[in-house]
Design an enzyme around this catalytic site. Sequence first.
Site, short mmCIF file in Angstrom:
data_model
loop_
_atom_site.label_atom_id
_atom_site.label_comp_id
_atom_site.label_asym_id
_atom_site.label_seq_id
_atom_site.Cartn_x
_atom_site.Cartn_y
_atom_site.Cartn_z
N LYS A 101 0.85 -1.18 0.00
CA LYS A 101 0.00 0.00 0.00
C LYS A 101 0.88 1.23 0.00
O LYS A 101 2.02 1.20 0.50
CB LYS A 101 -0.95 0.02 1.20
CG LYS A 101 -0.31 0.14 2.57
CD LYS A 101 0.08 1.51 3.04
CE LYS A 101 -1.05 2.51 2.91
NZ LYS A 101 -0.56 3.88 3.36
N THR A 124 4.22 5.94 4.93
CA THR A 124 3.07 5.13 5.30
C THR A 124 2.85 4.17 4.20
O THR A 124 1.74 3.91 3.83
CB THR A 124 2.00 6.18 5.55
OG1 THR A 124 1.87 6.35 6.85
CG2 THR A 124 0.80 6.18 4.77
N GLU A 179 -0.58 10.12 -5.08
CA GLU A 179 -1.72 11.00 -4.83
C GLU A 179 -1.77 12.13 -5.86
O GLU A 179 -0.84 12.94 -5.97
CB GLU A 179 -1.63 11.56 -3.41
CG GLU A 179 -1.88 10.50 -2.36
CD GLU A 179 -1.60 10.95 -0.95
OE1 GLU A 179 -2.00 10.24 -0.02
OE2 GLU A 179 -0.96 12.01 -0.76
N ASN A 211 -4.17 15.93 0.48
CA ASN A 211 -3.46 16.02 1.75
C ASN A 211 -3.97 17.14 2.64
O ASN A 211 -3.87 17.07 3.87
CB ASN A 211 -1.96 16.14 1.51
CG ASN A 211 -1.36 14.80 1.11
OD1 ASN A 211 -1.11 13.95 1.95
ND2 ASN A 211 -1.19 14.59 -0.18
N SER A 237 -9.91 15.22 7.58
CA SER A 237 -11.30 15.70 7.68
C SER A 237 -12.28 14.63 7.21
O SER A 237 -11.91 13.62 6.68
CB SER A 237 -11.47 16.96 6.86
OG SER A 237 -11.13 16.74 5.51
#
Length: 439
Positions: free
Chosen positions: A201, A212, A301, A434, A439
């Site tokens: 991942k 991460t 991303e 990001n 949120s």
Amino acid sequence: MHKVTKFAIRHLSDKASRFVPKAGVYPKGYAVGGIHCGVKKDGKSLDLAILQNTFGKNASAAGVFTVNKFKAAPVQVSKKILKEKSGSGINSFVINSGNANAVTGTQGMKDAEDMVLVTDSVLENPTNSSLVMSTGVIGNNLPIDKILGGIPKLASQHLGNTHQHWIDCATAICTTDTFPKLVTKRFSIGDDTYTLAGLCKGAGMICPNMATLLGFFVTDAPVTPSALQQILKYAVDRSFNSITVDGDMSTNDTIVAMANGAAGGEVIDNTSSCAERYSRLQAEIVDFAQQLAQLVVRDGEGATKFITIRVKDALSYKDAKSIASSIANSSLFKTAMYGKDANWGRILCAIGYADVTSANSVIPEKTSVKFVPVDGSEHLNLLVNGEPEQVDEERASEILQNEDLIVEINLGTNGGQSADFWTCDLSHEYVTINGDYRS
């Protein structure tokens, strides 16, 4: 047959679905799966995964971890277990997503240890036979009761070795990923046939230096722990340590491997008498690890481009990799690629400040740079032996319309060493993702 949970991370785009396999070949002697246990807040996303060795209780394992000083609790626990057991007798991996269990103090350490304890108990493993991994938001304690309650459910009802079980496992370790990353491969060494399966991942906070992002791959080949550790380290340096999305190194980066020997054959070790089999396995794992690592970059991303930085004719592999990394991590270069701008001055700038071993590592008068299309069409020279070319902007724009691109740098040192590094562009969407992460 244990149940599987069909779940897509999000609605997969046509682009993302290209990289999700519809079928696979899987190694003997493993059971995997993933479920939702409650770490993720939406009430349905898979967030807990287990991989179990079902062939005896003495598999070999190896691991390469982040060098970030704020190592997450699961990184510390897994490193300790691997060291204490010398890589022998590791029989399962347990992973949660949605919470990194990083910078969580003594409670975080206890939670990681409890995940190992419960996993070993429900799988009837000897003590400390599992490695633990976590990924997600940093600085929050795990909802540990949900995880410890989910482990027995996952182990008893949702583990298996079908393609869907592996997809569930790959999905359950994802956070901001847009697709699960799964690769399988069958290969032969002499008369023996083996299988590799791997998943990982990662889409952001990707600039590993695991000397991460999470990844693990397993094989049914018989390999000693010391040989597996050496091969893994070599492969990671040429794959997961040769990718970048945003230049940020996670507190949780972990790549682990397991070999259970279920397919039989002569045990592969790192002695001279086994050199040929060792070399063959190493080559297979390097290629396999590169395939997995490249999927992380493809899912960067907000990324719209997959870029290979290829440095050739360097004095050393270290120089070649350092220069490739410098370019790949340059925000100015990455934004130029997003804007489809052939601004090769940004490439030269990044070459010039790379950390190289000697004054002769980069000689401007011998340096050449070109764009190489992956469709086999004519390359575009930007710089030849330090002299700028008259760039055909129309041709440059045509090349930069493509999703895939190779940027090739020839240093002209006659050293003959080369390295590849993989990166993506940097877009407005990266900032949006990001900025909204918590949120």
